[in-house]
Write an enzyme that holds these catalytic residues in place. Structure first.
Site, PDB file in Angstrom:
ATOM      1  N   HIS A   1       1.630   3.959  -3.205  1.00 53.88           N
ATOM      2  CA  HIS A   1       0.638   4.976  -2.835  1.00 53.88           C
ATOM      3  C   HIS A   1      -0.791   4.416  -2.839  1.00 53.88           C
ATOM      4  O   HIS A   1      -1.701   5.044  -2.298  1.00 53.88           O
ATOM      5  CB  HIS A   1       0.735   6.205  -3.759  1.00 53.88           C
TER       6      HIS A   1
ATOM      7  N   ASP B   1       7.857   3.778  -5.252  1.00 54.41           N
ATOM      8  CA  ASP B   1       6.399   3.653  -5.285  1.00 54.41           C
ATOM      9  C   ASP B   1       5.955   2.255  -5.731  1.00 54.41           C
ATOM     10  O   ASP B   1       5.085   2.101  -6.583  1.00 54.41           O
ATOM     11  CB  ASP B   1       5.778   4.726  -6.175  1.00 54.41           C
TER      12      ASP B   1
ATOM     13  N   ASN C   1      -5.727   3.164 -12.516  1.00 59.52           N
ATOM     14  CA  ASN C   1      -4.717   2.390 -13.249  1.00 59.52           C
ATOM     15  C   ASN C   1      -3.431   2.223 -12.446  1.00 59.52           C
ATOM     16  O   ASN C   1      -2.572   1.419 -12.815  1.00 59.52           O
ATOM     17  CB  ASN C   1      -4.368   3.062 -14.580  1.00 59.52           C
ATOM     18  N   SER C   2      -3.288   2.965 -11.367  1.00 56.60           N
ATOM     19  CA  SER C   2      -2.058   2.889 -10.578  1.00 56.60           C
ATOM     20  C   SER C   2      -1.777   1.463 -10.128  1.00 56.60           C
ATOM     21  O   SER C   2      -2.656   0.789  -9.574  1.00 56.60           O
ATOM     22  CB  SER C   2      -2.176   3.784  -9.349  1.00 56.60           C
TER      23      SER C   2
END
Length: 313
Positions: free
Chosen positions: A163, A193, A269-270
């Site tokens: 994402h 993801d 932080n993704s």
């Protein structure tokens, strides 16, 4: 101990006197209905209702005096044997035992702290930023971790979230000194993801690939450290501390299960890793529950799943 002998003789004498007196009385004289007499001998007064009552009083008094005398003799005898040197030795032994326990606790704390420092150093060398663009327009920023290096072709490989990159068509890897290099999207798994990118190492220094561990070895309560760039690159490569709160967690709307932890993570932080204390990557941060009534509920993709994606696509 002489007192013990004296009191014993007194008790025996009194007991003998009482037996003799009892045998000299008739049964009619030993009634308890109207009897209440006082006997005074050597400044001692006894009030009794029968000879048994008198004997009990004398026995209790003599026993109490003998017990106290024996106790004092034994106590003083023990004290006479416990000299200052022995007191000093006892104190030293206790102090040494306490110091040993405190040293052990300190060593455990020092070991954990040193492990954390080691993980921070690994994160400094392996965690980078990802910038996503649609043509020239910025779309998203996130975190990534270097997991492999091809020294022949001088290429680093990084893991991030799908994402983070899904709305773009070109990408850059960003470093703490604000320099950037072009990155290439190699593969992705939309359901999990996960996105895999690469970039050239030419002209770059201070980077190193992190070791991918095993998420199947994780245990609830195990210490983990999260690395990434919360709220963008102004807080580049922040490190937060937490524990594994749960394993195989299902989240509404998702098809895979996650590692739940309580290390602080936020937008940005993704794609960033969580490390165990051995410095191994055990998960990739992907989401968190955000609500006024919820705190410390972050979720990471198990690294075993990520390794399968890398190997199979």
């Amino acid at each position: 101990m002489k007192k013990l002998l004296i009191y014993s003789l007194v008790f025996i004498s009194l007991l003998t006197f009482s037996i003799i007196s009892l045998s000299a009385e008739t049964t009619t004289d030993i009634t308890t209905e109207n009897t209440s007499e006082n006997i005074s001998e050597t400044s001692r007064t006894y009030t009794y209702t029968s000879y048994d009552d008198l004997l009990n009083q004398i026995e209790e008094e003599v026993y109490a005096e003998i017990y106290q005398d024996v106790y004092e003799d034994i106590y003083q005898d023990i004290l006479s044997q416990v000299d200052e040197d022995l007191y000093t030795q006892i104190y030293a032994d206790i102090e040494a035992s306490l110091n040993s326990r405190f040293t052990e606790l300190s060593m455990v704390n020092d070991l954990t702290q040193n492990q954390i420092y080691d993980v921070v150093e690994i994160a400094n060398q392996s965690v980078v930023g990802v910038e996503t663009y649609l043509d020239n327009a910025g779309q998203a920023v996130g975190s990534a971790v270097i997991y492999d290096y091809d020294d022949i072709n001088q290429i680093y490989y990084i893991i991030s979230n799908y994402h983070v990159v899904e709305d773009g068509n070109n990408y850059k890897v960003r470093f703490e000194n604000e320099e950037t290099v072009v990155a290439n999207l190699l593969k992705y798994d939309e359901e999990a993801d996960i996105a895999i990118l690469s970039f050239s190492s030419v002209g770059l220094e201070g980077l190193s690939a992190a070791i991918l561990g095993s998420s199947s070895d994780l245990q609830k309560g195990e210490i983990i450290l999260a690395a990434g760039h919360p709220q963008g690159f102004n807080f580049f490569n922040s490190i937060t501390f937490g524990v594994v709160a749960g394993l195989d967690r299902s989240v509404s709307g998702e098809t895979i299960t996650y590692i739940q932890h309580d290390a602080a993570i936020n937008s940005g932080n993704s794609g960033g890793p969580i490390f165990n204390l051995q410095g191994e990557v055990v998960g990739i941060n992907v989401l968190k529950y955000a609500d006024e009534e919820i705190e410390g509920m972050g979720f990471s993709i198990p690294i075993d799943l990520v390794k399968d994606i890398i190997a199979n696509q």
